[in-house]
Write a protein that holds these residues in place. Structure first.
Motif, PDB file in Angstrom:
ATOM      1  N   ALA A 316       0.818  -1.217   0.000  1.00 25.74           N
ATOM      2  CA  ALA A 316       0.000   0.000   0.000  1.00 25.74           C
ATOM      3  C   ALA A 316       0.851   1.266   0.000  1.00 25.74           C
ATOM      4  CB  ALA A 316      -0.931   0.006   1.216  1.00 25.74           C
ATOM      5  N   LEU A 317       2.152   1.135   0.297  1.00 26.82           N
ATOM      6  CA  LEU A 317       3.037   2.294   0.318  1.00 26.82           C
ATOM      7  C   LEU A 317       3.440   2.755  -1.075  1.00 26.82           C
ATOM      8  CD1 LEU A 317       5.486   1.253   3.186  1.00 26.82           C
ATOM      9  CD2 LEU A 317       3.858   3.142   3.258  1.00 26.82           C
ATOM     10  N   ARG A 318       3.266   1.901  -2.061  1.00 27.51           N
ATOM     11  CA  ARG A 318       3.816   2.210  -3.382  1.00 27.51           C
ATOM     12  C   ARG A 318       3.208   3.476  -4.000  1.00 27.51           C
ATOM     13  NH1 ARG A 318       3.549  -3.731  -6.038  1.00 27.51           N
ATOM     14  NH2 ARG A 318       3.604  -2.519  -7.973  1.00 27.51           N
ATOM     15  N   THR A 319       1.891   3.623  -3.893  1.00 31.85           N
ATOM     16  CA  THR A 319       1.246   4.796  -4.491  1.00 31.85           C
ATOM     17  C   THR A 319       1.637   6.101  -3.801  1.00 31.85           C
ATOM     18  OG1 THR A 319      -0.616   3.460  -5.253  1.00 31.85           O
ATOM     19  CG2 THR A 319      -0.970   5.829  -5.091  1.00 31.85           C
ATOM     20  N   PRO A 320       1.559   6.193  -2.460  1.00 33.22           N
ATOM     21  CA  PRO A 320       1.995   7.462  -1.845  1.00 33.22           C
ATOM     22  C   PRO A 320       3.466   7.772  -2.067  1.00 33.22           C
ATOM     23  CG  PRO A 320       1.449   5.822  -0.159  1.00 33.22           C
ATOM     24  CD  PRO A 320       0.949   5.289  -1.465  1.00 33.22           C
ATOM     25  N   LEU A 321       4.317   6.749  -2.198  1.00 34.37           N
ATOM     26  CA  LEU A 321       5.725   7.010  -2.468  1.00 34.37           C
ATOM     27  C   LEU A 321       5.913   7.691  -3.819  1.00 34.37           C
ATOM     28  CD1 LEU A 321       7.518   3.768  -1.172  1.00 34.37           C
ATOM     29  CD2 LEU A 321       7.774   6.078  -0.286  1.00 34.37           C
TER      30      LEU A 321
END
Length: 502
Positions: A316-321
């Motif tokens: 789930a961190l990939r998009t905000p990163l």
């Protein structure tokens, strides 16, 4: 029939919209009806407001009262409208004149005895009021210092509904904020307390200089967490614009301290490794609340024992990163929160995590599976990777390393050089520069790009990895005071991507 008006603000994410509150006192059996998409907390405010008005010495109308909140299509969440609802009714009953009321935004929850209680999101609400041209705002006294952070708005604090009514009638003053003084920087552990680990300290400095993501692997007790906890100390303080942006998020999250209403230093958020996707990204019922990635905006998100976290949570961190923001859809709408943070990961090399690799008792499949929770696409977004080793006796008893102040001075100089270079394009750190700009407008000399070309030909890095290596090279260049990255700077940046997970 009598009609009264008041105004408040609805906060969605960290954006606010002015809400007009209308109160109609007409014929019919006594009762209160509310329209305008109120949630449960707002529906319950009918009884709170009626009791607060009665206990403040005013008379509640003995007939039907209709309360409308506009825009009617905008969901209204929370108890922030209580003060506005009460004053709209009192205006309709000719108890409160419209002179001051029509120029003032009212925020605050009412207790049954008429006290004004603090609410979340005061800072973004006042910012929204200023953006829409309002110049007077009344808030609960407990949140006065927070509201006073916004310039060009007259902010008043009220303890009770009775105080607010007297002020609107012109019979008494309200509290005004004291002059704001920036709080001193909190004392943190010093970087000199970390023994040895020169490569990891260097990686931490480069990460701080360019706002890059960093992963530290190594056995327990080598200093991974100590290093991560000392990263905020070597970062420069937030600019005024960034400080207000970060403070608005923490105001909505309800994590602001009354003693420190303005967040002036980069936040450090370290959720437990059992945190859920909602805790990390944001969620909740009704309107989504900010998660750890948003509370770490303009600061550090530290994930310790990252290999123990669920795969779904990590992915789930990939998009905000990539995007620097999160958009969370819930029943009452879509909340957008900024999430431009530095990601710091720390992990053991395997489940048994011995001090020396030779003492490992894990099967090869277990070792691969342990760090295999970190997918390739996620690791590709991590700019610097360092494998830390156990500290030798000579290092443990030797001289201490550089202090936090010494390293911070170099980081601040590097950040200033980067900000000056990218200012015309709207970027402030090397990590924010898009790949096309690095490859075209700010393309390096052919000799400096040779290590990158070799790595791409061998398939050692992806195109995204090449862009991230270039950003790191610029940060190393800024730390050394050079005008442009050299071949050595690019090669060093590539080395930091090759190590750390083997």
């Amino acid at each position: 029939m009598a009609l009264g008006r008041a105004w408040s603000v609805a906060v969605t994410g960290i954006d606010g919209q002015v809400v007009e509150i209308e109160a109609d006192i007409g014929g019919g059996l006594p009762g209160v009806k509310m329209v305008g998409l109120p949630d449960t907390a707002l529906q319950e405010s009918r009884d709170r407001v009626r009791a607060a008005v009665a206990n403040s010495g005013a008379k509640w109308p003995d007939s039907k009262v209709v309360l409308a909140l506009s825009p009617a299509t905008l969901p209204k969440v929370g108890s922030v409208y209580d003060a506005g609802l009460a004053c709209a009714v009192l205006n309709a009953a000719n108890i409160v004149p419209l002179d001051l009321l029509e120029k003032t935004i009212l925020l605050g929850e009412l207790a049954l005895d008429g006290r004004l209680r603090p609410v979340r999101g005061v800072l973004p609400a006042v910012l929204a009021a200023r953006r829409h041209g309002w110049c007077k705002v009344v808030v609960p006294t407990a949140t006065l210092s927070e509201a006073a952070l916004v310039e060009d708005v007259d902010v008043y604090g009220a303890d009770t509904l009775a105080d607010l009514v007297r002020w609107l009638q012109g019979d008494g003053p309200l509290e005004r904020p004291d002059e704001h003084r920036a709080p001193p920087r909190p004392v943190r552990g010093d970087l000199s307390e970390v023994v040895g680990q020169h490569e990891a300290r260097r990686a931490l400095e480069v990460a701080a200089a360019g706002a890059h993501h960093l992963m530290l692997t190594g056995p327990p007790g080598v200093g991974k967490t100590m290093l991560a906890q000392r990263l905020p100390g070597i970062l420069p303080e937030l600019t005024e614009a960034h400080a207000l942006e970060v403070t608005a998020i923490h105001s909505v999250a309800g994590s602001l301290s009354p003693d420190r209403p303005l967040v002036t230093e980069p936040p450090f958020v370290a959720p437990h490794h059992t945190a859920t996707v909602s805790a990390l990204i944001g969620g909740g019922t009704g309107m989504a609340k900010p998660g750890a990635v948003s509370r770490a905006h303009r600061g550090i998100l530290f994930l310790d024992e990252v290999a123990e976290m669920p795969v779904k949570t990590l992915e789930a961190l990939r998009t905000p990163l990539e995007d620097g923001e999160v958009r969370v859809a819930r029943r009452d709408g879509v909340a957008r929160y900024p999430a431009r943070f530095q990601l710091i990961l720390a992990a053991n090399p395997c489940p048994c995590a011995p001090a020396r690799d030779a003492d490992c008792i894990c099967a090869p499949a277990a070792r691969r599976r342990y760090l295999g929770r970190l997918s390739g696409p996620l690791l590709d977004r991590v700019d610097l990777r360092v494998r830390m080793q156990a500290v030798s006796t000579s290092a443990l008893m030797g001289d201490t390393g550089e202090s936090t102040e010494e390293v911070r001075a170099r980081v601040e100089n590097a950040r200033a050089a980067a900000a000056e270079r990218w200012a015309a394009h709207g970027w402030s750190t090397n990590a924010e520069v898009p790949g096309p700009a690095l490859r075209q407008k700010f393309r390096l000399a052919p000799a400096a790009l040779r290590p990158l070309e070799r790595a791409l030909r061998k398939g050692a890095i992806t195109a995204r990895g090449a862009d991230r290596a270039l950003r790191v090279a610029w940060s190393i260049c800024d730390l050394e005071g050079a005008a442009s990255p050299s071949e050595l700077h690019v090669a060093t940046a590539l080395e930091f991507r090759d190590r750390g997970t083997a």
